[in-house]
Design a protein around this motif. Structure first.
Motif, PDB file in Angstrom:
ATOM      1  N   ALA A  85      20.318  19.865  10.060  1.00 27.80           N
ATOM      2  CA  ALA A  85      21.371  20.865  10.244  1.00 27.80           C
ATOM      3  C   ALA A  85      22.115  20.559  11.540  1.00 27.80           C
ATOM      4  CB  ALA A  85      20.766  22.270  10.297  1.00 27.80           C
ATOM      5  N   VAL A  86      23.450  20.741  11.498  1.00 27.18           N
ATOM      6  CA  VAL A  86      24.308  20.375  12.627  1.00 27.18           C
ATOM      7  C   VAL A  86      25.143  21.578  13.062  1.00 27.18           C
ATOM      8  CG1 VAL A  86      26.185  18.872  13.402  1.00 27.18           C
ATOM      9  CG2 VAL A  86      24.449  17.988  11.825  1.00 27.18           C
ATOM     10  N   ALA A  87      25.204  21.826  14.383  1.00 30.34           N
ATOM     11  CA  ALA A  87      26.032  22.900  14.952  1.00 30.34           C
ATOM     12  C   ALA A  87      26.063  22.725  16.467  1.00 30.34           C
ATOM     13  CB  ALA A  87      25.493  24.274  14.583  1.00 30.34           C
ATOM     14  N   ASP A  88      27.014  23.372  17.098  1.00 27.63           N
ATOM     15  CA  ASP A  88      27.073  23.396  18.561  1.00 27.63           C
ATOM     16  C   ASP A  88      26.255  24.573  19.044  1.00 27.63           C
ATOM     17  OD1 ASP A  88      27.656  23.329  21.236  1.00 27.63           O
ATOM     18  OD2 ASP A  88      29.729  23.997  21.015  1.00 27.63           O
ATOM     19  N   VAL A 106      22.025  18.601  16.766  1.00 31.35           N
ATOM     20  CA  VAL A 106      21.346  18.312  15.505  1.00 31.35           C
ATOM     21  C   VAL A 106      19.915  18.849  15.511  1.00 31.35           C
ATOM     22  CG1 VAL A 106      20.620  16.501  13.906  1.00 31.35           C
ATOM     23  CG2 VAL A 106      22.723  16.215  15.218  1.00 31.35           C
ATOM     24  N   PHE A 107      19.566  19.569  14.430  1.00 26.02           N
ATOM     25  CA  PHE A 107      18.171  19.910  14.167  1.00 26.02           C
ATOM     26  C   PHE A 107      17.663  18.966  13.086  1.00 26.02           C
ATOM     27  CE2 PHE A 107      15.202  21.912  11.174  1.00 26.02           C
ATOM     28  CZ  PHE A 107      14.133  22.168  12.015  1.00 26.02           C
ATOM     29  N   ILE A 108      16.537  18.326  13.348  1.00 27.76           N
ATOM     30  CA  ILE A 108      15.891  17.460  12.363  1.00 27.76           C
ATOM     31  C   ILE A 108      14.520  18.038  12.058  1.00 27.76           C
ATOM     32  CG2 ILE A 108      15.044  15.149  11.837  1.00 27.76           C
ATOM     33  CD1 ILE A 108      17.116  14.041  13.757  1.00 27.76           C
ATOM     34  N   GLY A 109      14.314  18.429  10.813  1.00 25.67           N
ATOM     35  CA  GLY A 109      13.040  19.008  10.415  1.00 25.67           C
ATOM     36  C   GLY A 109      11.961  17.954  10.298  1.00 25.67           C
ATOM     37  N   ALA A 110      10.765  18.409   9.974  1.00 24.30           N
ATOM     38  CA  ALA A 110       9.629  17.498   9.875  1.00 24.30           C
ATOM     39  C   ALA A 110       8.730  17.919   8.727  1.00 24.30           C
ATOM     40  CB  ALA A 110       8.835  17.492  11.183  1.00 24.30           C
ATOM     41  N   LYS A 126       4.759  18.348   7.142  1.00 24.54           N
ATOM     42  CA  LYS A 126       3.582  19.029   7.660  1.00 24.54           C
ATOM     43  C   LYS A 126       2.864  18.188   8.713  1.00 24.54           C
ATOM     44  CE  LYS A 126      -0.072  19.096   5.121  1.00 24.54           C
ATOM     45  NZ  LYS A 126      -1.073  19.356   4.074  1.00 24.54           N
ATOM     46  N   TRP A 127       2.481  18.870   9.810  1.00 19.99           N
ATOM     47  CA  TRP A 127       1.734  18.285  10.921  1.00 19.99           C
ATOM     48  C   TRP A 127       2.569  17.338  11.775  1.00 19.99           C
ATOM     49  CZ3 TRP A 127      -2.709  17.143   7.071  1.00 19.99           C
ATOM     50  CH2 TRP A 127      -3.405  18.322   6.787  1.00 19.99           C
ATOM     51  N   GLN A 128       3.863  17.323  11.522  1.00 22.54           N
ATOM     52  CA  GLN A 128       4.773  16.563  12.378  1.00 22.54           C
ATOM     53  C   GLN A 128       5.661  17.559  13.124  1.00 22.54           C
ATOM     54  OE1 GLN A 128       4.386  13.193  12.572  1.00 22.54           O
ATOM     55  NE2 GLN A 128       2.723  13.493  11.085  1.00 22.54           N
ATOM     56  N   LYS A 129       6.206  17.150  14.259  1.00 21.59           N
ATOM     57  CA  LYS A 129       7.026  18.053  15.055  1.00 21.59           C
ATOM     58  C   LYS A 129       8.514  17.835  14.784  1.00 21.59           C
ATOM     59  CE  LYS A 129       3.782  18.891  18.817  1.00 21.59           C
ATOM     60  NZ  LYS A 129       3.565  18.903  20.290  1.00 21.59           N
ATOM     61  N   ASN A 130       9.196  18.929  14.409  1.00 23.16           N
ATOM     62  CA  ASN A 130      10.641  18.856  14.245  1.00 23.16           C
ATOM     63  C   ASN A 130      11.292  18.810  15.626  1.00 23.16           C
ATOM     64  OD1 ASN A 130      10.365  21.516  15.117  1.00 23.16           O
ATOM     65  ND2 ASN A 130      10.496  22.347  13.047  1.00 23.16           N
ATOM     66  N   ALA A 131      12.625  18.705  15.648  1.00 18.34           N
ATOM     67  CA  ALA A 131      13.273  18.521  16.949  1.00 18.34           C
ATOM     68  C   ALA A 131      14.723  18.940  16.900  1.00 18.34           C
ATOM     69  CB  ALA A 131      13.167  17.059  17.381  1.00 18.34           C
ATOM     70  N   VAL A 132      15.234  19.336  18.060  1.00 18.75           N
ATOM     71  CA  VAL A 132      16.659  19.575  18.267  1.00 18.75           C
ATOM     72  C   VAL A 132      17.160  18.536  19.264  1.00 18.75           C
ATOM     73  CG1 VAL A 132      18.371  21.132  19.265  1.00 18.75           C
ATOM     74  CG2 VAL A 132      16.631  22.027  17.707  1.00 18.75           C
ATOM     75  N   PHE A 133      18.261  17.874  18.919  1.00 19.04           N
ATOM     76  CA  PHE A 133      18.876  16.897  19.801  1.00 19.04           C
ATOM     77  C   PHE A 133      20.236  17.431  20.250  1.00 19.04           C
ATOM     78  CE2 PHE A 133      15.784  14.435  17.483  1.00 19.04           C
ATOM     79  CZ  PHE A 133      15.289  13.547  18.423  1.00 19.04           C
ATOM     80  N   LEU A 134      20.412  17.528  21.567  1.00 15.19           N
ATOM     81  CA  LEU A 134      21.662  18.009  22.144  1.00 15.19           C
ATOM     82  C   LEU A 134      22.565  16.824  22.453  1.00 15.19           C
ATOM     83  CD1 LEU A 134      20.252  20.700  24.611  1.00 15.19           C
ATOM     84  CD2 LEU A 134      21.038  21.025  22.249  1.00 15.19           C
ATOM     85  N   GLN A 135      23.819  16.947  22.028  1.00 11.91           N
ATOM     86  CA  GLN A 135      24.760  15.851  22.240  1.00 11.91           C
ATOM     87  C   GLN A 135      25.393  15.936  23.633  1.00 11.91           C
ATOM     88  OE1 GLN A 135      28.672  13.749  20.125  1.00 11.91           O
ATOM     89  NE2 GLN A 135      27.800  15.622  19.265  1.00 11.91           N
ATOM     90  N   ALA A 136      25.561  14.782  24.257  1.00 13.66           N
ATOM     91  CA  ALA A 136      26.250  14.686  25.534  1.00 13.66           C
ATOM     92  C   ALA A 136      27.572  13.941  25.326  1.00 13.66           C
ATOM     93  CB  ALA A 136      25.387  13.943  26.555  1.00 13.66           C
ATOM     94  N   LYS A 137      28.437  14.023  26.295  1.00 15.85           N
ATOM     95  CA  LYS A 137      29.699  13.293  26.217  1.00 15.85           C
ATOM     96  C   LYS A 137      29.415  11.804  26.111  1.00 15.85           C
ATOM     97  CE  LYS A 137      32.444  16.692  28.763  1.00 15.85           C
ATOM     98  NZ  LYS A 137      33.289  16.951  29.966  1.00 15.85           N
ATOM     99  N   ARG A 183      16.675  14.831  23.286  1.00 16.33           N
ATOM    100  CA  ARG A 183      15.814  15.811  22.632  1.00 16.33           C
ATOM    101  C   ARG A 183      15.588  17.003  23.548  1.00 16.33           C
ATOM    102  NH1 ARG A 183      10.324  14.447  19.249  1.00 16.33           N
ATOM    103  NH2 ARG A 183       9.826  16.599  18.604  1.00 16.33           N
ATOM    104  N   ALA A 184      15.806  18.209  23.020  1.00 15.73           N
ATOM    105  CA  ALA A 184      15.617  19.433  23.792  1.00 15.73           C
ATOM    106  C   ALA A 184      14.154  19.861  23.746  1.00 15.73           C
ATOM    107  CB  ALA A 184      16.504  20.542  23.243  1.00 15.73           C
ATOM    108  N   ALA A 185      13.669  20.403  24.827  1.00 13.89           N
ATOM    109  CA  ALA A 185      12.301  20.921  24.885  1.00 13.89           C
ATOM    110  C   ALA A 185      12.296  22.358  24.375  1.00 13.89           C
ATOM    111  CB  ALA A 185      11.778  20.861  26.316  1.00 13.89           C
ATOM    112  N   ILE A 186      11.824  22.551  23.140  1.00 15.58           N
ATOM    113  CA  ILE A 186      11.791  23.879  22.526  1.00 15.58           C
ATOM    114  C   ILE A 186      10.375  24.114  21.996  1.00 15.58           C
ATOM    115  CG2 ILE A 186      12.833  25.420  20.821  1.00 15.58           C
ATOM    116  CD1 ILE A 186      15.314  23.703  20.875  1.00 15.58           C
ATOM    117  N   PRO A 187       9.483  24.672  22.810  1.00  8.56           N
ATOM    118  CA  PRO A 187       8.064  24.827  22.433  1.00  8.56           C
ATOM    119  C   PRO A 187       7.855  25.599  21.137  1.00  8.56           C
ATOM    120  CG  PRO A 187       8.368  25.241  24.775  1.00  8.56           C
ATOM    121  CD  PRO A 187       9.745  25.145  24.185  1.00  8.56           C
TER     122      PRO A 187
END
Length: 207
Positions: free
Chosen positions: A10-13, A22-26, A28-39, A45-49
């Motif tokens: 899923a993509v959004a600002d 970008v949110f990338i799912g995972a 089972k037993w894997q960690k999903n992630a959010v990646f914040l875009q820079a210029k 990768r954002a730290a989202i516990p």
């Protein structure tokens, strides 16, 4: 395979800097992630516990939308996988509320008593009240792929009432609170009215 549905994308600002994140799912037993875009088009990768704590879920699909109408993007993730069955919380969709700075907080019991081996999730304002509603498509009944799932339809509004129009139903559950009302709302509660009816294919949910 019904037992390996993920990952979602899923993509959004989400941090209000004008750049898509970008949110990338995972699975089972894997960690999903959010990646914040820079210029310059790089991503970090954002730290989202709160996301990492939900690594037991199978992330089948996801969408960003402002569910609590605070001006910030929130995340809904549809869960699935054929390894869970019945009223297993790992078959419940999840909502994470954003703060506009790239942080997410999980909303507890966002979908009361909803368990579905999902295949997809879509966001739109189906009842025209100005608030995002959800369609969650069902894949199969875990452990019994020959059985057709049951549709579950819900309509949500910020006021403690429900829209008058909804699909033909056999059963309606009491309203339950699941989202905080935005500033200036006429009520502090959001009501969810759910109806269930047989399906001739994969089950789905409209919320």
């Amino acid at each position: 395979m019904l037992s390996t549905e993920g990952p979602a994308l899923a993509v959004a600002d989400i941090n209000n800097d004008g750049l898509d994140d970008v949110f990338i799912g995972a699975s089972k037993w894997q960690k999903n992630a959010v990646f914040l875009q820079a210029k310059g088009g790089t991503f970090a990768r954002a730290a989202i516990p709160t996301l990492g704590a939900d690594s037991s879920y199978e992330d089948v699909d996801a969408q960003w939308a402002d569910f609590n109408k605070d001006g910030n993007m929130d995340l809904v993730v549809a869960s699935g996988g054929n390894e869970y069955y019945g009223k297993d919380t790992l078959l419940s969709p999840r909502i994470y509320l954003g703060d506009g700075k790239g942080h997410l907080t999980k909303l507890s019991d966002a979908f009361h008593d909803l368990y579905i081996n999902a295949s997809s999730v879509a966001v739109d304002d189906f009842d025209g009240d100005g608030y995002p509603d959800l369609f969650i498509g069902g894949r199969s009944v875990p452990g019994n792929t020959a059985r057709s799932p049951t549709h579950t339809c819900s309509a949500t509004t910020v006021k403690a009432t429900s829209p008058t129009s909804q699909p033909p139903s056999e059963k309606t559950s009491p309203a339950s609170d699941w989202l905080p009302a935005p500033a200036g709302a006429t009520s502090t509660k959001t009501a969810t009215k759910t109806s269930s009816f047989p399906s001739n294919g994969a089950g789905s949910s409209l919320l």
